[in-house]
Write an enzyme that holds these catalytic residues in place. Structure first.
Site, PDB file in Angstrom:
ATOM      1  N   LYS A 192       0.596  -1.160  -0.014  1.00 43.18           N
ATOM      2  CA  LYS A 192      -0.080  -0.354   0.125  1.00 43.18           C
ATOM      3  C   LYS A 192       0.764   1.301   0.340  1.00 43.18           C
ATOM      4  O   LYS A 192       1.730   2.018   0.843  1.00 43.18           O
ATOM      5  CB  LYS A 192      -0.943  -0.207   1.422  1.00 43.18           C
ATOM      6  CG  LYS A 192      -1.724   1.328   1.170  1.00 43.18           C
ATOM      7  CD  LYS A 192      -3.013   1.511   2.791  1.00 43.18           C
ATOM      8  CE  LYS A 192      -1.626   2.547   2.603  1.00 43.18           C
ATOM      9  NZ  LYS A 192      -1.819   4.113   2.091  1.00 43.18           N
ATOM     10  N   GLU A 267       9.092   1.818  10.988  1.00 45.93           N
ATOM     11  CA  GLU A 267      10.248   3.178  10.574  1.00 45.93           C
ATOM     12  C   GLU A 267       9.907   3.821  11.000  1.00 45.93           C
ATOM     13  O   GLU A 267       9.254   4.805   9.789  1.00 45.93           O
ATOM     14  CB  GLU A 267      11.029   3.481   8.870  1.00 45.93           C
ATOM     15  CG  GLU A 267      11.696   1.600   8.952  1.00 45.93           C
ATOM     16  CD  GLU A 267      12.765   2.076   9.440  1.00 45.93           C
ATOM     17  OE1 GLU A 267      13.450   2.567  10.148  1.00 45.93           O
ATOM     18  OE2 GLU A 267      13.510   0.934   9.743  1.00 45.93           O
TER      19      GLU A 267
HETATM   20  P1  NAD Z   1       1.330   8.941   7.780  1.00 45.84           P
HETATM   21  O1  NAD Z   1       1.797   7.695   9.107  1.00 45.84           O
HETATM   22  O2  NAD Z   1       0.275   8.921   7.747  1.00 45.84           O
HETATM   23  O3  NAD Z   1       1.385   7.426   6.733  1.00 45.84           O
HETATM   24  C1  NAD Z   1       2.258   6.633   6.145  1.00 45.84           C
HETATM   25  C2  NAD Z   1       0.832   5.251   5.293  1.00 45.84           C
HETATM   26  O4  NAD Z   1      -0.069   4.927   6.478  1.00 45.84           O
HETATM   27  C3  NAD Z   1       0.534   5.700   4.906  1.00 45.84           C
HETATM   28  O5  NAD Z   1       0.343   5.054   3.228  1.00 45.84           O
HETATM   29  C4  NAD Z   1      -1.080   5.831   5.261  1.00 45.84           C
HETATM   30  O6  NAD Z   1      -1.998   6.290   3.876  1.00 45.84           O
HETATM   31  C5  NAD Z   1      -1.437   4.795   5.912  1.00 45.84           C
HETATM   32  N1  NAD Z   1      -2.197   4.947   6.782  1.00 45.84           N
HETATM   33  C6  NAD Z   1      -2.243   5.834   7.516  1.00 45.84           C
HETATM   34  N2  NAD Z   1      -3.779   5.706   8.509  1.00 45.84           N
HETATM   35  C7  NAD Z   1      -3.269   4.364   8.480  1.00 45.84           C
HETATM   36  C8  NAD Z   1      -3.799   3.726   9.151  1.00 45.84           C
HETATM   37  N3  NAD Z   1      -4.589   3.714   9.986  1.00 45.84           N
HETATM   38  N4  NAD Z   1      -4.233   2.346   8.692  1.00 45.84           N
HETATM   39  C9  NAD Z   1      -2.830   1.790   7.789  1.00 45.84           C
HETATM   40  N5  NAD Z   1      -1.777   2.634   7.579  1.00 45.84           N
HETATM   41  C10 NAD Z   1      -2.646   3.685   7.180  1.00 45.84           C
HETATM   42  O7  NAD Z   1       2.724   9.169   7.281  1.00 45.84           O
HETATM   43  P2  NAD Z   1       3.694  10.097   6.352  1.00 45.84           P
HETATM   44  O8  NAD Z   1       2.658  11.118   6.217  1.00 45.84           O
HETATM   45  O9  NAD Z   1       2.812   9.190   5.379  1.00 45.84           O
HETATM   46  O10 NAD Z   1       4.908   9.972   6.589  1.00 45.84           O
HETATM   47  C11 NAD Z   1       5.713  11.188   7.220  1.00 45.84           C
HETATM   48  C12 NAD Z   1       6.073   9.826   8.394  1.00 45.84           C
HETATM   49  O11 NAD Z   1       6.822   8.902   7.778  1.00 45.84           O
HETATM   50  C13 NAD Z   1       6.711  10.978   9.726  1.00 45.84           C
HETATM   51  O12 NAD Z   1       6.914  10.932  10.507  1.00 45.84           O
HETATM   52  C14 NAD Z   1       8.410  10.782   8.901  1.00 45.84           C
HETATM   53  O13 NAD Z   1       9.185  11.066  10.006  1.00 45.84           O
HETATM   54  C15 NAD Z   1       8.006   9.093   8.893  1.00 45.84           C
HETATM   55  N6  NAD Z   1       9.066   7.747   7.620  1.00 45.84           N
HETATM   56  C16 NAD Z   1      10.275   7.707   8.909  1.00 45.84           C
HETATM   57  C17 NAD Z   1      11.699   6.987   7.802  1.00 45.84           C
HETATM   58  C18 NAD Z   1      12.176   6.439   8.218  1.00 45.84           C
HETATM   59  O14 NAD Z   1      12.191   5.338   7.777  1.00 45.84           O
HETATM   60  N7  NAD Z   1      12.502   5.804   9.642  1.00 45.84           N
HETATM   61  C19 NAD Z   1      11.462   7.454   6.658  1.00 45.84           C
HETATM   62  C20 NAD Z   1      10.329   8.393   5.688  1.00 45.84           C
HETATM   63  C21 NAD Z   1       9.658   8.487   6.938  1.00 45.84           C
END
Ligand code: NAD
Length: 503
Positions: A192, A267
Site C-alpha cells: 500500500k 520505521e
Molecule cells: P503517515 O503515517 O501519515 O502515513 C504513512 C502510510 O500509512 C500511508 O500509506 C498512509 O496511507 C498509511 N496509513 C495512515 N493511517 C493508517 C492506518 N490507520 N492503518 C494503516 N495505514 C495507515 O506518514 P506520512 O505522512 O506518509 O510520512 C511521514 C512520516 O513518516 C513522518 O513521521 C516520517 O518521519 C516518517 N518516515 C520515517 C522514515 C524512516 O525510515 N524512519 C522514512 C520516511 C518517513
C-alpha cells in the site's frame, strides 16, 4: 507566472491508477477513486482506485495463495536472484520516467530526485544488495549439547504474507527497502503506497511483471489509511506488517497486530540532534548542512533530518550565519525546473500543522531568525513555507520535542560535552544524530553515548547495505543489510536422533 504541472502530466503519459490483484489490473469493487491534488499548484493531477475492505481481502488472499501454492517461495536461489537483478536493471532503465512521476506525485523536484540517498539508483542498488543474500543465508548445524547422538539444525524460511505500507516522502528507496528483502526471502506481498505518492509506485509494480515475478506475488492496493490501510493491518492472513510512516500510525499498527500476533517492523519519525563543537572541521559547512537537511529536497519532510542543532556557544553565531545563508539560497517553484531545489509541504493539513508549530514556537519564547511564512504570489496556490530558523531554543519547547516535518531548524546552545549529550538524548525519538568535531576520540565517545540508530560524524550518507532504523519511539527493527533480510524469515529448528539411544 502561475505555476502549472499539467503539461508534464501529458509528457510523462500519466494514466489513472488501478489496483493490482492476483496478476490483474482492475478498479476497486465499489468504483471509488481518489483525486490527487499537486502540492505545488493545487491542480488535480490524476486519480486512482480506492481499495475498500473487500478489495484488500482479495489482495491478501491472492498473496496467501501465492505463498501457499505458488512457485515463488519454492523458486531456486539462482532463479530468484535473476528476477531481482533483472528488476534492478529495469529500475535503472526507467529512472527518469519514475523521477518525473514522483514530481507529479509528491512535488519532489527533479534536482533532488537524482540525489543518491532517495533516488531510483539507490532503489536498484538495494535490490541488487538483497539479491546477493539469497544464496548466502542459511541455517546452522549445532553440536549435541547433552546425551545421545543427534542432529540439531536451523533453517531460515520466508515469513509468509507481508503487508508493506509506504509513506509519501521517499517512495523509491522505501519500496526497495521493503520489497527487496521480502522477495529475496521468498515472501509474498500486499503493498500500500501513500495516497500522496501513488503514481510512481504503480509504475514500479508494473515493472515487476516485466522482470518475471510470478502473478500474485506482489499485489497493490491504493487508497488512504481509512479504509485501505486499516483493512490491511487488521487482516488475519497477514503475517508481517512492514511500515514506514508517522509514530501515531505506528502505534495503531502495534495495537492492531496484537490479535493475530503479526510480526511488525516500524520505521517512524525523529527529532534528531546535530552536535557542533568549536573544533569542527568547518563550522560554516556544518551550518549549511544542518539547514540543507531541513530545506533542500523535501523541505524538512525527512525522517532523519537533524532538526535540533546543538551548537557550542563559542561558534553559535557563526553557525547561525551559515544556516541563514543556506536558507536564502534555497529555490522553490516548478519541480520540473532543474534550478528548483526544494518541494512544497505535501498537503494543506501539513501546511497548517507546520505554521501552527512556528506560531507556538514564537509564543514560547524562541527567537525567529528567518522565515516562518507561507509563500504567496505565484506560489500562493501551493503549500510553500519559507526556510525557517529558530535560535535560543530550549529543549522543553514544543518545536524542540515534536517532529515538525517542515523547513524548520531549531538551534540550541550548549557549553559542556555532557550537557550536549543530555540534551541530545532528552527526546522520545532516536532515529539519527550528527556529531561535528575534529577530535576522533570525542566523536566515537559521543557516538557510543547517543541513543540513536544512525550517527553521522562530520557528515551523513545513507547506503543500501547499512542497517537503518530507530531507538525508542523511532521504530522497531532495521532496514538494510543482513538483519533486514532476516526479519522477513522465521527461524526453524529441526532435530533428528541418529541412533536409538534415548536422550
Ligand atoms: P503517515 O503515517 O501519515 O502515513 C504513512 C502510510 O500509512 C500511508 O500509506 C498512509 O496511507 C498509511 N496509513 C495512515 N493511517 C493508517 C492506518 N490507520 N492503518 C494503516 N495505514 C495507515 O506518514 P506520512 O505522512 O506518509 O510520512 C511521514 C512520516 O513518516 C513522518 O513521521 C516520517 O518521519 C516518517 N518516515 C520515517 C522514515 C524512516 O525510515 N524512519 C522514512 C520516511 C518517513
Amino acid at each position: 507566472m502561475t505555476l502549472t504541472v499539467t503539461p508534464h502530466r501529458e509528457a510523462v503519459g500519466l494514466k489513472d491508477g488501478l489496483l493490482h490483484v492476483d496478476g490483474r489490473w482492475r478498479p476497486g469493487r465499489e468504483g471509488r477513486t481518489w483525486t490527487h491534488h499537486h502540492p505545488a499548484t493545487g491542480e488535480a493531477v490524476g486519480s486512482f482506485a480506492v481499495a475498500e475492505a473487500a478489495d484488500v481481502d482479495e489482495a491478501v488472499r491472492a498473496a496467501s495463495k501465492a505463498f501457499e501454492a505458488g512457485p515463488w517461495p519454492r523458486t531456486k536461489a539462482g532463479q530468484r536472484i535473476a528476477v531481482l537483478l533483472r528488476y534492478a536493471a529495469l529500475l535503472r532503465e526507467h529512472a527518469e520516467e519514475l523521477k518525473r512521476l514522483q514530481a507529479l506525485d509528491n512535488g519532489v523536484p527533479l534536482s533532488f530526485g537524482g540525489i543518491y540517498a532517495t533516488s531510483v539508483g539507490i532503489a536498484a542498488d538495494i535490490f541488487e544488495h538483497h539479491a546477493g543474500w539469497i544464496d548466502k543465508i542459511g541455517g546452522q548445524t549445532l553440536p549435541a549439547h547433552q546425551g545421545g547422538d543427534h542432529l540439531a539444525m536451523t533453517f531460515r524460511e520466508p515469513i509468509g504474507v507481508v503487508a508493506a505500507i509506504l509513506p509519501w516522502n521517499a517512495p523509491f528507496v522505501l519500496f526497495a527497502q521493503k520489497l527487496a528483502p521480502a522477495l529475496a526471502a521468498g515472501c509474498t506481498v500486499v503493498l500500500k503506497p501513500s495516497e500522496y505518492a501513488t503514481f510512481c509506485v504503480v509504475r514500479m509494480v508494473e515493472l515487476l511483471a516485466e522482470a518475471g515475478l510470478p502473478e500474485g506475488v506482489v499485489n497493490l492496493v491504493t487508497g488512504p489509511g481509512d479504509p485501505t490501510g486499516e483493512a490491511l493491518i487488521t487482516h488475519p492472513l497477514v503475517d508481517k506488517i512492514s511500515f514506514t510512516g508517522s509514530r501515531a500510525v505506528g502505534q495503531r499498527i502495534v495495537r492492531a497486530s496484537a490479535d493475530t500476533m503479526k510480526r511488525v517492523s516500524l520505521e517512524l519519525g525523529g527529532k534528531s540532534p546535530a552536535i557542533v563543537f568549536p573544533d569542527a572541521p568547518n563550522i560554516g559547512l556544518a551550518g549549511m548542512t544542518a539547514m540543507g537537511m531541513v530545506t533542500v529536497g523535501l523541505s524538512g519532510q525527512a525522517c532523519v533530518a537533524h532538526t535540533r542543532a546543538l551548537v557550542h556557544r563559542d561558534v553559535y553565531e557563526e553557525f547561525l550565519g551559515a544556516a541563514q545563508m543556506m536558507a536564502g539560497a534555497v529555490t522553490f517553484g516548478d519541480p520540473f525546473d532543474p534550478a528548483v531545489l526544494a518541494s512544497p509541504l505535501i498537503n494543506e493539513r501539513q501546511l497548517g500543522r507546520v505554521l501552527g508549530f512556528i506560531e507556538r514556537g514564537q509564543q514560547q519564547g524562541a527567537r525567529l531568525v528567518t522565515g516562518g511564512e507561507r509563500m504567496d504570489g505565484d506560489y500562493g496556490a501551493g503549500n510553500f513555507v519559507t526556510p525557517t530558523i529558530f535560535a535560543e531554543v530550549d529543549n522543553s519547547m514544543e518545536i524542540a520535542r515534536e517532529e515538525v516535518f517542515g523547513p524548520v531548524l531549531t538551534v540550541l546552545p550548549f557549553t559542556e560535552e555532557d550537557e550536549a549529550v543530555r540534551i541530545a538524548n532528552d527526546t522520545d525519538y532516536g532515529l539519527g544524530a550528527g556529531i561535528y568535531t575534529a577530535d576522533a576520540r570525542r566523536a566515537f565517545r559521543l557516538a557510543r553515548r547517543l541513543r540513536a540508530g544512525t550517527i553521522g560524524i562530520n557528515g551523513f550518507q545513507l547506503e543500501p547495505h547499512v542497517p537503518f532504523g530507530g531507538f525508542k519511539q523511532s521504530g522497531l527493527g532495521r532496514e538494510g543489510g543482513r538483519s533486514a533480510f532476516e526479519d522477513y524469515t522465521e527461524l526453524k529448528t529441526v532435530l533428528m536422533p541418529l541412533t536409538d539411544e534415548m536422550m
